[in-house]
Motif scaffolding. Structure first.
Motif, mmCIF file in Angstrom:
data_model
loop_
_atom_site.group_PDB
_atom_site.id
_atom_site.type_symbol
_atom_site.label_atom_id
_atom_site.label_comp_id
_atom_site.label_asym_id
_atom_site.label_seq_id
_atom_site.Cartn_x
_atom_site.Cartn_y
_atom_site.Cartn_z
ATOM 1 N N GLY A 129 -22.342 -0.236 -23.473
ATOM 2 C CA GLY A 129 -21.787 0.637 -22.437
ATOM 3 C C GLY A 129 -22.769 0.812 -21.297
ATOM 4 N N THR A 157 -15.132 2.430 -23.700
ATOM 5 C CA THR A 157 -15.663 2.355 -25.058
ATOM 6 C C THR A 157 -14.670 2.960 -26.037
ATOM 7 O OG1 THR A 157 -17.614 2.782 -26.431
ATOM 8 C CG2 THR A 157 -16.879 4.586 -25.024
ATOM 9 N N CYS A 181 -19.303 4.751 -18.986
ATOM 10 C CA CYS A 181 -17.997 4.097 -19.039
ATOM 11 C C CYS A 181 -16.987 4.821 -18.147
ATOM 12 C CB CYS A 181 -17.483 4.072 -20.477
ATOM 13 S SG CYS A 181 -18.392 2.910 -21.532
#
Length: 365
Positions: free
Chosen positions: A116, A128, A147
């Motif tokens: 990430g 994610t 993210c």
């Protein structure tokens, strides 16, 4: 028209991550080019939706060259990135090369906090996949912030209380995602199909291959505690060598008709794996949840939430006495299975696919 591509990283521990990806990708537009990066491409053998596979090195157990490199402390913002590991370097290079060449609109990560962070550094929008557990550490929080969104393949009712409100607002809760598609028979039909006594009290123990294994010794005590019950064990068990077998305890090993066995059961005992939980919810049977050890106490936290909402009896440890086994089984029989069934959503994979494609379209117009 061909939509812009979406790429996935799929962890190769067990089969759950890959099965979830297969279910979600199958619900995506057939015109969407999809790439899967994984260290175990065989997890996608027989998958009939066209995808591109990029094989990654298997970093698990890769050696660190020197004791001095091994002694270097791990930064708080990372979980497992030892220094000097050639396979790790090659994995990161392969991922970055693919993201640069394919130019995907979205990178779906199931699962890795480090990736990430890497995606954000590489200027690639990432989503994610959420898992339960003690994940309020700098590494996980950093990945959540890096993210563009999170995908939780479960019902929001079993979200943890310590998950921050800002992160919850950026999470798509798909409802309980089960990758099993086998038809669910009623109890009588399932027992007839399997050749089981329609009047016998039956407890099914469902084990798996993603962890250290289910211990056999507690099950022998359970069979002793409830001698009039037939105990059927599906999957492998771990023996310590001092167990005494009982005639009402049968090991069936791996079976193809898991759903039929669950449907035939009066009570089910199983771990707290994502698909396992929702497979039992889909069938709707009283559930004794025995979490296996996982990083960040993933299964323990999920088991606790299932217990909190009355969907299962959460076992913090395997019962160690006949009396305790009788107590927990009786407690399971008193459960309202409707609370567990409410956690399964047959449209979860479709909702996940729609969310991912929607994020892609929103970000790129």
């Amino acid at each position: 028209m061909t939509e812009r591509p979406i790429s996935f990283f799929i962890h190769h521990q067990g089969r759950g991550h890959a099965n979830r990806a297969r279910a979600i990708i199958s619900e995506m537009s057939p015109n969407r080019r999809v790439t899967v990066m994984t260290a175990k491409p065989s997890l996608f053998d027989g998958y009939d939706r066209p995808i591109e596979i990029v094989e990654l090195p298997d970093m698990i157990g890769a050696p660190v060259p020197t004791a001095e490199l091994f002694a270097e402390a791990t930064p708080d913002v990372m979980h497992c990135v030892p220094l000097g590991v050639e396979k790790t370097r090659r994995t990161m290079r392969t991922i970055i090369d693919h993201l640069d060449d394919a130019d995907p609109t979205l990178f779906v990560i199931d699962v890795s906090a480090e990736l990430g962070l890497l995606a954000r550094i590489a200027s690639v929008p990432a989503v994610t996949v959420r898992m339960h557990g003690d994940r309020m550490d700098p590494g996980h929080l950093g990945a959540y912030q890096a993210c563009v969104g999170m995908l939780a393949p479960y019902d929001e009712a079993i979200e943890q209380d310590d998950y921050p409100a800002w992160a919850r607002a950026r999470t798509c809760y798909t409802g309980g995602l089960c990758t099993t598609l086998a038809p669910v028979l009623d109890k009588a039909a399932a027992r007839a199909k399997l050749g089981l006594d329609p009047h016998q009290d039956i407890i099914v123990v469902l084990t798996g291959g993603g962890g250290a294994g289910t211990p056999y010794a507690p099950l022998t005590m359970a069979a002793r505690a409830l001698p009039d019950t037939l105990w059927l064990v599906l999957g492998p068990v771990h023996r310590e060598g001092h167990e005494t077998d009982f005639g009402n305890l049968r090991e069936l090993g791996w079976v193809a008709d898991v759903t039929d066995h669950l449907a035939a059961a009066d009570v089910v005992i199983a771990s707290a794996g994502d698909n396992t939980v929702h497979e039992i919810a889909r069938v709707g049977r009283p559930y004794l949840c025995a979490p296996e050890w996982r990083y960040f106490d993933e299964q323990l936290r999920k088991s606790e939430r299932l217990g909190d909402v009355g969907a299962a009896v959460a076992l913090p440890n395997w019962p160690g006495s006949n009396a305790r086994w009788r107590e927990v089984v009786a407690e399971a029989r008193r459960l309202d299975v409707g609370r567990l069934q409410a956690l399964y959503d047959p449209g979860a994979a479709k909702r996940a696919a729609g969310y991912l494609e929607g994020v892609s379209d929103r970000l790129w117009g």
